[in-house]
Design a protein around this motif. Structure first.
Motif, PDB file in Angstrom:
ATOM      1  N   PHE A 171       0.994  -1.300   0.041  1.00 37.84           N
ATOM      2  CA  PHE A 171      -0.091   0.167  -0.126  1.00 37.84           C
ATOM      3  C   PHE A 171       0.765   1.382  -0.123  1.00 37.84           C
ATOM      4  CE2 PHE A 171      -3.129   3.076   1.509  1.00 37.84           C
ATOM      5  CZ  PHE A 171      -4.042   2.830   0.786  1.00 37.84           C
ATOM      6  N   CYS A 172       1.891   1.319   0.793  1.00 37.40           N
ATOM      7  CA  CYS A 172       2.952   2.447   0.678  1.00 37.40           C
ATOM      8  C   CYS A 172       3.751   2.548  -0.336  1.00 37.40           C
ATOM      9  CB  CYS A 172       3.721   2.507   2.151  1.00 37.40           C
ATOM     10  SG  CYS A 172       5.041   1.453   2.171  1.00 37.40           S
ATOM     11  N   THR A 173       3.790   1.321  -1.148  1.00 35.47           N
ATOM     12  CA  THR A 173       5.115   1.204  -2.012  1.00 35.47           C
ATOM     13  C   THR A 173       5.223   2.140  -3.361  1.00 35.47           C
ATOM     14  OG1 THR A 173       4.661  -1.231  -1.538  1.00 35.47           O
ATOM     15  CG2 THR A 173       6.005  -0.500  -3.589  1.00 35.47           C
ATOM     16  N   PRO A 174       3.712   2.297  -3.947  1.00 36.79           N
ATOM     17  CA  PRO A 174       3.937   3.428  -4.605  1.00 36.79           C
ATOM     18  C   PRO A 174       4.563   4.795  -4.327  1.00 36.79           C
ATOM     19  CG  PRO A 174       1.933   2.142  -5.052  1.00 36.79           C
ATOM     20  CD  PRO A 174       2.424   1.999  -3.595  1.00 36.79           C
TER      21      PRO A 174
ATOM     22  N   PRO B  31      -3.501   0.477  15.803  1.00 37.69           N
ATOM     23  CA  PRO B  31      -2.754  -0.304  14.845  1.00 37.69           C
ATOM     24  C   PRO B  31      -2.248   0.550  13.430  1.00 37.69           C
ATOM     25  CG  PRO B  31      -4.820  -1.588  15.445  1.00 37.69           C
ATOM     26  CD  PRO B  31      -4.877  -0.183  16.003  1.00 37.69           C
ATOM     27  N   ASN B  32      -3.209   1.225  12.935  1.00 40.15           N
ATOM     28  CA  ASN B  32      -2.553   2.059  11.928  1.00 40.15           C
ATOM     29  C   ASN B  32      -2.064   1.039  10.570  1.00 40.15           C
ATOM     30  OD1 ASN B  32      -3.081   5.025  11.949  1.00 40.15           O
ATOM     31  ND2 ASN B  32      -2.134   4.685  14.003  1.00 40.15           N
ATOM     32  N   ALA B  33      -2.776   0.091  10.126  1.00 35.52           N
ATOM     33  CA  ALA B  33      -2.326  -0.503   8.762  1.00 35.52           C
ATOM     34  C   ALA B  33      -2.566   0.652   7.797  1.00 35.52           C
ATOM     35  CB  ALA B  33      -3.160  -1.489   8.543  1.00 35.52           C
ATOM     36  N   MET B  34      -1.428   0.692   6.822  1.00 36.79           N
ATOM     37  CA  MET B  34      -1.483   1.968   5.940  1.00 36.79           C
ATOM     38  C   MET B  34      -2.552   1.962   5.248  1.00 36.79           C
ATOM     39  SD  MET B  34       1.245   3.310   7.074  1.00 36.79           S
ATOM     40  CE  MET B  34       0.607   4.705   6.112  1.00 36.79           C
ATOM     41  N   GLU B  35      -3.279   1.192   4.804  1.00 38.79           N
ATOM     42  CA  GLU B  35      -4.529   1.227   4.124  1.00 38.79           C
ATOM     43  C   GLU B  35      -5.668   1.476   5.041  1.00 38.79           C
ATOM     44  OE1 GLU B  35      -7.393  -1.435   1.235  1.00 38.79           O
ATOM     45  OE2 GLU B  35      -6.425  -2.372   2.985  1.00 38.79           O
ATOM     46  N   PRO B  36      -6.320   2.669   4.899  1.00 40.05           N
ATOM     47  CA  PRO B  36      -7.346   2.808   5.836  1.00 40.05           C
ATOM     48  C   PRO B  36      -8.757   1.658   5.541  1.00 40.05           C
ATOM     49  CG  PRO B  36      -6.683   4.664   4.894  1.00 40.05           C
ATOM     50  CD  PRO B  36      -6.011   3.881   4.074  1.00 40.05           C
TER      51      PRO B  36
END
Lengths: 167, 799, 265
Positions: free
Chosen positions: A102-105, B202-207
């Motif tokens: 998800f952060c990759t791009p 937690p804050n996974a990068m994808e909401p």
């Protein structure tokens, strides 16, 4: 409604937007380039980083109308037409610098700008500091740092091929 | 063409198949999906920690541009929508069930935490939905709130749920109290210690995101959601919330951008969009803003604990008594009750032989976001407690902290603990010694002196850990309160021309299953990884599954695949026997080839697949055509990964800033499929553990307002907060599952927090410091160094 | 974000006219602070006036004993400018350490100064260097420009055009960042100006940038760490929050002053 004309990944577009439309919304919703992600609303996570006129910007912190006339590159536009990956993309794969992706791009786009701004080379500390604006929750950054260092060698012509990751 | 490719089999660091799509922007996350004609939902949430809702007027909102509908809790109740269920029941000490108050999807007459959903607006665009939500008038009557465990348990405290006396959800215990008390009575020394396990977000990068879609012609509902376990969501939402038979409900969890536990649970928004889409006969999409995630994703940890360790004169542990109070938040999230109980109390032996353990846990409701599993889930809390306690015991008995650990390590297997677990395997001495050696423990004092010359305080800390993974034997889980089975499902589908589709009930949201599971299959059948496709995350494609959490994907899901592969091989042998005109018992299978023993007559798996699908020369009377097998694997025991972490920090005494300068881990994960992927899991786990130890804290003020409501105040680890890590593994195969695998996803987050804090305390030891609470922020360290600490400041900074 | 009209004038005069005609219009430069605020609906401007099309607002020039930086000059341009690095290296270094790369690629000095966030970097430099703020209608000295939290001497519709920094003989800056936001928790800029005067500005720690006069007096007598070693910043009136108390920030002022001095040489 305002009209914005810009070039994205080499293709010209002219799109009607609201004044409040963000560049990332234009890319994701109008142009369906969903590789650019939105991970926060405080301009900190960097998942939305793209290049505008060659420099990395957070596309969630720029209005679409501010990109009038700009040349925008997103993650979708990095690889060559024949599908050859950019050295940074290749390095991320070789060094396992991504997990959920998800952060990759944004991470890749920031990393390219970081490397381009340092033709003299980068040490680990500079790479870590240079990632100030990008958050990753999966990798602990360990392999991202290694991938960027390896890609920099190729991007600045110090190596012709990417150094393989240690097994 | 069955080319044997040993470098892609078990043990090879195969580069990930999934990376090409992620690196080229072709990942497909829920927010990337648009359904034709879709509308957008915006959820209006409570700004109050606790209030009565006297009325909701949505008249103006309904008239706003683009608005399709506004729904409230009353609308959903009228639509016979049930509350969100809890998937695990825990019993009180007296055997009575825990308090389980209702958890409405949208609040009806009361809101109980900041962020509690109150109404949903569905409109043509997201911005229009939000515009309209601002026009909804909610008549709140604010009520007094409790945010902390202490406040919630105070006599006369405001009740979170009127029907739950004293805000006590349950009062649980485990272990033999009398035996433990007796152990304490004969102890030479008792070390007592209190500590807090800080609440995390937690804050996974994808909401999180969810899209409801309804096909009226088929009366079929589809939910796209950011979930770690789509089948569990289908079960819970279909059966308990919306009353939709599973046969007419499909749940798709496409690419998911990290979970760490926070995407296990069934959330209100999933039910809201599914229900609204059917009501409106129009797809409804909801995507959280990060700020919304802070008040709507389940939080983690949040314990306050008092522990006592009894030792004899030589430093042998005799007994452990633990009293923990755990914050559940305002409602019971899906698995919340299991976390501070069966995933915590059972782990309190750790790697030690402690013969008597008694633990009591009071779980309390507060006016805060619900708390549930977050990476490690109970096990980090247990490990942090134990490993801090051992360091304190070492300091107070004068026994060297390494020697004290060595003396008490479990070294004989199987080992039965006094808290219900039976360890099958491990070599804790080996990982301890390996980590100490790799970290140059013996050379530390010269590094400390060198740092001192630069004005820095350097400290070193060690932590051993053991976790119970591979949830879980269903009969045992059922006895302990689980309301579902905890097996996993795998299907191996050979296609006529020899490629393979693997269907798994596990879900990959960063773990790399598409590669590692393909390696498992490729290894068994002698295929290239490129010929094996792993499909997951869609109840419309996968027979069934329980999903990914608790480091169970390989230990349970992988073994289900192994069982299905056994079935493929068994059937293949029968087909091969026919084709080779041999007896079935004479046909051997190895490296993708069926061979008549002692001959060179053989058939490849590809030839067998072709024969199975084109059964011209085939024993149709005895064997069905086709080559596809499904297995349900229910584990016999938990798996027990373990290891040792060593951390070195430097503290700037002028600012209080702590920098991790070295970090070493030596782990035992059982058999490893892909070392590169495993190391990546440890890197990420350690980063989250360092985050908990130094950076991250969820802080509510006394009134229940969230003070760390965004990344501006909640400190997520950045690249410069971490060093490069030194990892090694020293694997002993798990003896209770066919693959010999244990699991690696949570270990980093379990072992690291105590290693970091032990290092911080070590750095400050000469200043008489006994303990530093997490997170060890600059202000907190400064307060400790300079005495007294800051006045009146809330939790992150308070010394 | 609430919707708004968007204007992109080509001249200062046009921008000022729009802003004057519509008091609810807001100028936008790099937008790195404004856009996050708008996304959270913390402001509701009727129109945004994009200043990026006004060439006269950009650029870096050495003008004798002064360094003049156009309001719309980006942080990255300041960070990498040889002119700035030669004239006031501490200012280039500050620009290179604020925000992150993406903020520096978009954000501008004028935008940051006009916003006057107490936790921003530039106000400390401008205050310590005794900068002059040149607007479309007048010049404002630093001591008058900063008027507390998010407040400046700029009138409605008044545009900052350029900032003039007298080139000091010595200057240094050190800061402690807020661990989460990475804005300034406490920062100190020390400067010895050409006329021999000393100015010390503190940012992050208080509700706005302020001068530390006790340190100024001590350093004017003796430009050395020893001179300020005994000076204790009064915590009264400083910020206190979950990341650090007023006492902690007061302590950091002393530490950062010492480090800034070391930077300045």
């Amino acid at each position: 409604m305002p009209q914005v004309s810009l070039t994205v990944n080499g293709k010209p577009h002219s799109v009607e937007v609201e004044g409040r439309t963000l560049l990332v919304e234009l890319l994701r919703e109008k142009l369906r380039l969903t590789g650019t992600h939105v991970g926060c609303d405080t301009s900190q996570c960097g998942a939305c980083v793209v290049h505008v006129d060659g420099e990395s910007v957070k596309s969630c912190t720029m209005l679409a109308v501010q990109a009038e006339g700009a040349d925008v590159t997103t993650i979708e536009g990095l690889a060559s037409a024949d599908g050859t990956l950019h050295p940074m993309q290749e390095a991320f794969r070789e060094y396992h610098a991504l997990q959920c992706g998800f952060c990759t791009p944004g991470m890749v786009m920031s990393a390219i700008d970081l490397v381009m701004k340092h033709p003299e080379g980068l040490d680990e500390k500079q790479i870590r500091e240079g990632l100030e604006g990008n958050l990753c929750r999966c990798t602990g950054y360990h392999n991202i740092v290694k991938a960027i260092a390896a890609a920099a060698e190729v991007m600045h012509g110090r190596r012709t091929e990417l150094a393989q990751a240690a097994e | 063409m069955n080319v044997v490719t040993p470098f892609e089999g078990i043990g090879a660091s195969v580069r990930r198949k999934e990376d090409l799509r992620f690196l080229s922007g072709r990942g497909r996350y829920t927010a990337d999906i648009d359904r034709p004609g879709q509308a957008h939902a915006y959820i209006l949430r409570s700004p109050h920690p606790h209030a009565a809702i006297r009325g909701i007027d949505a008249t103006a909102a309904r008239a706003m541009p683009g608005v399709a509908a506004v729904f409230t809790g009353a609308d959903m109740a009228a639509g016979k929508v049930g509350g969100l269920p809890c998937g695990w029941g825990v019993k009180n000490k007296d055997g009575s069930p825990m308090a389980e108050p209702p958890h409405p999807v949208l609040a009806v007459d009361r809101v109980r935490h900041v962020g509690d959903p109150v109404a949903v607006v569905v409109a043509a665009t997201r911005a229009q939905a939000r515009d309209a939500a601002e026009a909804i008038v909610v008549d709140y009557a604010p009520l007094p709130a409790v945010a902390t465990i202490e406040e919630a348990l105070r006599p006369g405290a405001p009740a979170v749920h009127d029907e739950v006396a004293g805000n006590l959800c349950f009062d649980w215990h485990l272990g033999d109290k009398a035996v433990t008390d007796a152990a304490f009575a004969k102890a030479d020394r008792v070390v007592t210690f209190e500590l807090v396990n800080n609440r995390l977000i937690p804050n996974a990068m994808e909401p999180r995101a969810a899209i409801g879609d309804y096909d009226p012609s088929a009366d079929e509902h589809t939910l796209y959601t950011t979930s770690q376990n789509p089948h569990v969501i289908r079960l819970l939402m279909g059966a308990f919330v919306l009353g939709i038979p599973e046969s007419r409900l499909r749940v798709v969890a496409p690419d998911v951008g990290g979970g760490f536990g926070s995407k296990i649970y069934h959330y209100a928004e999933e039910a809201i969009v599914t229900w609204a889409a059917a009501r409106l006969e129009r797809p409804v999409k909801w995507v959280a803003d990060r700020t919304e995630s802070f008040v709507s994703d389940a939080h983690g940890r949040d314990h306050v604990t008092r522990a006592e360790l009894a030792l004899d004169g030589e430093g042998n542990f005799l007994g452990l008594r633990v009293a923990t109070r755990a914050n559940m938040g305002a409602y019971l999230s899906t698995f919340a009750p299991s976390i501070p109980t069966y995933l915590y109390g059972t782990l309190l032996a750790g790697v030690y032989r402690t013969p008597a353990i008694y633990v009591e846990v009071k779980a309390v409701f507060t006016h805060t976001v619900p708390v549930d599993a977050y990476r490690g889930a109970g096990r980090p809390e247990a490990t942090y407690l134990l490993e801090r306690l051992v360091d304190v015991a070492a300091a107070e008995t004068g026994i060297d902290r390494i020697a004290l650990r060595r003396r008490n390590l479990v070294s004989q297997f199987p080992h039965q603990t006094p808290v219900a677990l039976e360890y099958d395997s491990g070599n804790h001495a080996a990982t301890l010694e390996a980590a100490l050696r790799a970290a140059d423990w013996d050379g530390f004092e010269s590094r400390r002196a060198e740092a001192k010359a630069r004005g820095k305080l350097r400290g070193i800390g060690v932590s051993t850990y053991l976790e119970a993974c591979g949830l879980a034997p269903s009969h045992l889980a059922g006895q302990l309160g689980a309301r579902a089975g905890l097996y996993e499902v795998g299907t191996i589908r050979f296609h006529p021309t020899g490629s393979v589709t693997v269907l798994t009930g596990s879900h990959s949201h960063g773990q790399g299953h598409e590669t590692t599971f393909a390696q498992l299959v490729a290894d068994r059948f002698g295929l290239p990884v490129s010929q094996v496709e792993v499909v997951h995350g869609d109840t419309g494609k996968i027979p069934f599954g329980m999903g990914t959490y608790g480091s169970r994907s390989l230990a349970v899901g992988g073994n289900a695949m192994a069982m299905a592969m056994d079935k493929i091989v068994a059937k293949g042998r029968r087909i091969a026997a026919h084709l080779l005109e041999a007896a079935v018992e004479d046909v051997e299978f190895e490296g993708g080839k069926f061979r008549v023993a002692g001959t060179d007559r053989e058939k490849t798996i590809g030839e067998i697949a072709m024969a199975a699908y084109v059964p011209h020369n085939y024993p149709l009377a005895e064997i069905e055509p086709g080559l596809e097998e499904t297995a349900f694997y229910d584990p016999k025991n938990f798996t027990y990964p373990g290891g040792c972490h060593v951390c070195e920090v430097e503290i700037d005494p002028e600012t209080g800033h702590v920098q991790v300068v070295n970090f070493t881990a030596a782990d035992d994960f059982g058999r490893v499929i892909n070392p590169m992927v495993v190391e990546g899991q440890v890197h990420g786990g350690v980063a989250q553990g360092v985050g908990q130890a130094l950076l991250e804290a969820c802080v509510y003020d006394a009134d229940g307002q969230l003070l760390t409501g965004s990344i501006m105040d909640y400190n997520l680890p950045r690249a410069e907060d971490l060093p490069s890590l030194s990892l090694s593994h020293h694997d002993t195969p798990c003896l209770t599952n066919p693959l010999g695998v244990k699991g690696c996803g949570e270990a980093g987050a379990i072992g690291s927090p105590p290693a970091v804090i032990n290092a911080v305390v070590d750095a400050l030891r000469e200043r008489g410091v006994r303990h530093v609470e997490m997170p060890a922020t600059p202000a907190r360290i400064w307060g400790i160094i300079h005495g007294g600490g800051p006045k009146g400041a809330p939790a992150i900074a308070a010394a | 974000m609430y919707d708004f009209a968007y204007h992109k004038p080509g001249s200062i005069a046009d921008a000022v006219k729009i802003l004057t005609d519509d008091p609810e219009a807001r100028p936008i430069s790099g937008g790195q602070t404004l856009l996050p605020a708008l996304k959270h609906r913390l402001a509701h401007p009727t129109a945004l006036v994009d200043l990026s099309g006004i060439a006269e607002l950009r650029g870096i020039q050495r003008d004798g004993d002064r360094l003049v930086i156009g309001a719309m000059t980006k942080h990255y341009e300041i960070q990498t400018s040889d002119v700035v690095k030669t004239a006031i290296p501490a200012l280039a270094k500050m620009a290179g350490n604020l925000g992150d790369t993406q903020v520096r690629n978009r954000g501008t000095m004028g935008g940051s100064l006009s916003n006057n966030d107490p936790a921003a970097d530039y106000p400390a430099a401008a205050m310590a260097l005794n900068a002059t703020f040149r607007t479309d209608r007048r010049s404002i000295p630093a001591d008058e420009f900063f008027q507390g939290m998010f407040a400046t001497a700029l009138e409605p519709g008044e545009l900052l055009v350029a900032i003039e920094f007298p080139i000091p003989t010595k200057a240094g800056y050190a800061k402690m960042r807020n661990p989460a936001s990475r804005y300034v928790m406490a920062g100190v800029f020390v400067a010895k100006l050409a006329d021999g005067s000393v100015r010390v500005a503190v940012n992050g720690a208080g509700p706005g940038v302020f001068r530390q006069e006790e340190m100024e007096a001590a350093l004017a007598k003796s430009w050395s760490a020893d001179a300020i070693a005994g000076i204790r910043q009064d915590p009264d009136g400083l910020n206190g929050d979950i990341h650090g108390s007023a006492e902690y920030r007061a302590h950091l002022v002393g530490v950062m002053a010492k480090r800034a001095l070391a930077e300045a040489g």
